[in-house]
Design a protein around this motif. Structure first.
Motif, PDB file in Angstrom:
ATOM      1  N   HIS A  79       0.843  -1.189   0.000  1.00 19.42           N
ATOM      2  CA  HIS A  79       0.000   0.000   0.000  1.00 19.42           C
ATOM      3  C   HIS A  79       0.884   1.245   0.000  1.00 19.42           C
ATOM      4  O   HIS A  79       2.054   1.185   0.369  1.00 19.42           O
ATOM      5  N   MET A  80       0.261   2.359  -0.427  1.00 16.38           N
ATOM      6  CA  MET A  80       1.018   3.587  -0.621  1.00 16.38           C
ATOM      7  C   MET A  80       0.294   4.717   0.112  1.00 16.38           C
ATOM      8  O   MET A  80      -0.908   4.923  -0.061  1.00 16.38           O
ATOM      9  N   THR A  81       1.057   5.420   0.955  1.00 23.48           N
ATOM     10  CA  THR A  81       0.461   6.507   1.729  1.00 23.48           C
ATOM     11  C   THR A  81       0.973   7.866   1.240  1.00 23.48           C
ATOM     12  O   THR A  81       1.979   7.949   0.526  1.00 23.48           O
ATOM     13  N   ALA A  82       0.234   8.918   1.642  1.00 21.22           N
ATOM     14  CA  ALA A  82       0.645  10.281   1.300  1.00 21.22           C
ATOM     15  C   ALA A  82       0.283  11.209   2.451  1.00 21.22           C
ATOM     16  O   ALA A  82      -0.715  11.004   3.149  1.00 21.22           O
ATOM     17  N   ASN A  83       1.104  12.209   2.668  1.00 25.32           N
ATOM     18  CA  ASN A  83       0.759  13.307   3.571  1.00 25.32           C
ATOM     19  C   ASN A  83       1.031  14.615   2.834  1.00 25.32           C
ATOM     20  O   ASN A  83       1.795  14.663   1.866  1.00 25.32           O
ATOM     21  N   TYR A  84       0.394  15.684   3.323  1.00 25.06           N
ATOM     22  CA  TYR A  84       0.407  16.957   2.581  1.00 25.06           C
ATOM     23  C   TYR A  84       0.845  18.082   3.507  1.00 25.06           C
ATOM     24  O   TYR A  84       0.378  18.212   4.640  1.00 25.06           O
ATOM     25  N   SER A  85       1.739  18.916   2.983  1.00 24.91           N
ATOM     26  CA  SER A  85       2.283  20.020   3.784  1.00 24.91           C
ATOM     27  C   SER A  85       1.357  21.232   3.831  1.00 24.91           C
ATOM     28  O   SER A  85       1.470  22.081   4.728  1.00 24.91           O
ATOM     29  N   GLY A  86       0.408  21.321   2.868  1.00 20.26           N
ATOM     30  CA  GLY A  86      -0.402  22.536   2.733  1.00 20.26           C
ATOM     31  C   GLY A  86       0.325  23.584   1.903  1.00 20.26           C
ATOM     32  O   GLY A  86       1.561  23.602   1.841  1.00 20.26           O
TER      33      GLY A  86
END
Length: 322
Positions: free
Chosen positions: A234-241
């Protein structure tokens, strides 16, 4: 056999006196003798067995087979107690080799592979394997052999008696096969490096018309799974804004959505593949794509003018998502 006899003679003078009275001198003589008798020249030690490695009929199918055994130093010991220097030869003979029914001449050799003994029933084929001179000194009267090799050659024509202990009833066998599958890598390649949401007018922002601005291109990620784990990934992502290039400006306060997932500062699963998906890919990369229309940016009406940029951080993880 030499013997030596020695006669030792000594004179002992006896004198006596009592007080101050003079007396005639008395002289006597005692004769001493000792007989030192020579002993024997003997073979004190010899190699008791020569255990050659087994020879099989499979070996002999290729021709005569020679086996070698190394005799350690001191396998033969000769002791000279004759009382005289002795020159002597150590000879060896061999009978034919036999299993009770069949026999052969093994061309046995000791020390020198070319000095082969001729096998005879009565040992008449004896040959000297060494000739030495042993003195009678206290340290030299014992001779010990140096390390030597013994050679036995079994002719290809040698016959063997049948082994009555062979189990002919059980002719089964087992062959064990083995193989090792070397695991490869789980790799993430060709992720879309950048997307743009264009230039937005403050009129549209203030009017609330920038709640779902589409990206200029699709977001694509390629994953190759050669681990052989069968569990997928699985592949995750987070976002800095989005943040302004002007350090004094406040963050945009936007929301970025990929598909149906609004990205946050914490990791969230965006893409995944099962073990069956990986098997179906047959070692090729699996492409995960989100169309440009499904990559949207929500810019709030409280935003201020300026240039903004943000980062999506991707992480590829082995196994299914929790």
């Amino acid at each position: 056999m030499n013997k030596k006899k020695m006669l030792l003679v000594a004179s002992i003078a006896l004198m006596s006196s009592v007080g101050t009275v003079a007396s005639a001198e008395t002289v006597g003589e005692t004769t001493l003798s000792v007989n030192i008798q020579g002993g024997d020249l003997t073979l004190e030690k010899w190699a008791q067995t020569l255990a050659f490695k087994t020879v099989t009929l499979n070996d002999l199918s290729q021709g005569p087979v020679t086996r070698t055994v190394t005799l350690p130093a001191g396998s033969f010991v000769v002791n000279n107690l004759t009382g005289a220097d002795q020159t002597w030869s150590l000879a060896a003979g061999v009978t034919t080799f036999s299993d009770g029914t069949n026999q052969f001449d093994g061309s046995l050799a000791l020390g020198d592979a070319q000095n082969k003994l001729v096998a005879t029933p009565d040992l008449l084929g004896m040959k000297a394997i060494t000739t030495q001179t042993t003195p009678t000194t206290p340290t030299g009267h014992v001779w010990q052999s140096k390390a030597m090799d013994a050679y036995l050659t079994v002719p290809a024509t040698a016959a063997f008696a049948a082994d009555t202990n062979v189990n002919t009833a059980d002719n089964t066998a087992t062959t064990t096969g083995s193989v090792k599958l070397s695991a490869g890598d789980l790799t993430l390649n060709d992720v879309t490096p950048s997307v743009s949401f264009g230039t937005l007018s403050m009129q549209d922002v203030l009017a609330g018309k920038t709640t779902a601005v589409a990206a200029d291109k699709a977001v694509v990620a390629h994953v190759t799974d050669l681990t052989g784990s069968g569990t997928g990934w699985h592949m995750t992502a987070n976002y800095s804004g989005m943040k302004s290039t002007d350090d004094a400006a406040k963050p945009l306060g936007d929301t970025l959505t990929i598909g149906t997932t609004a990205l946050k500062a914490a990791d969230q699963t965006i893409y995944s593949a099962t073990g069956d998906d990986v098997t179906a890919a047959k070692g090729e990369a699996i492409a995960k794509t989100t169309a440009a229309s499904d990559v949207t940016l929500n810019v709030p009406s409280t935003a201020t003018a300026g240039e903004y940029a943000g980062t999506i951080n991707w992480k590829l993880v082995a196994g299914p998502a929790n």
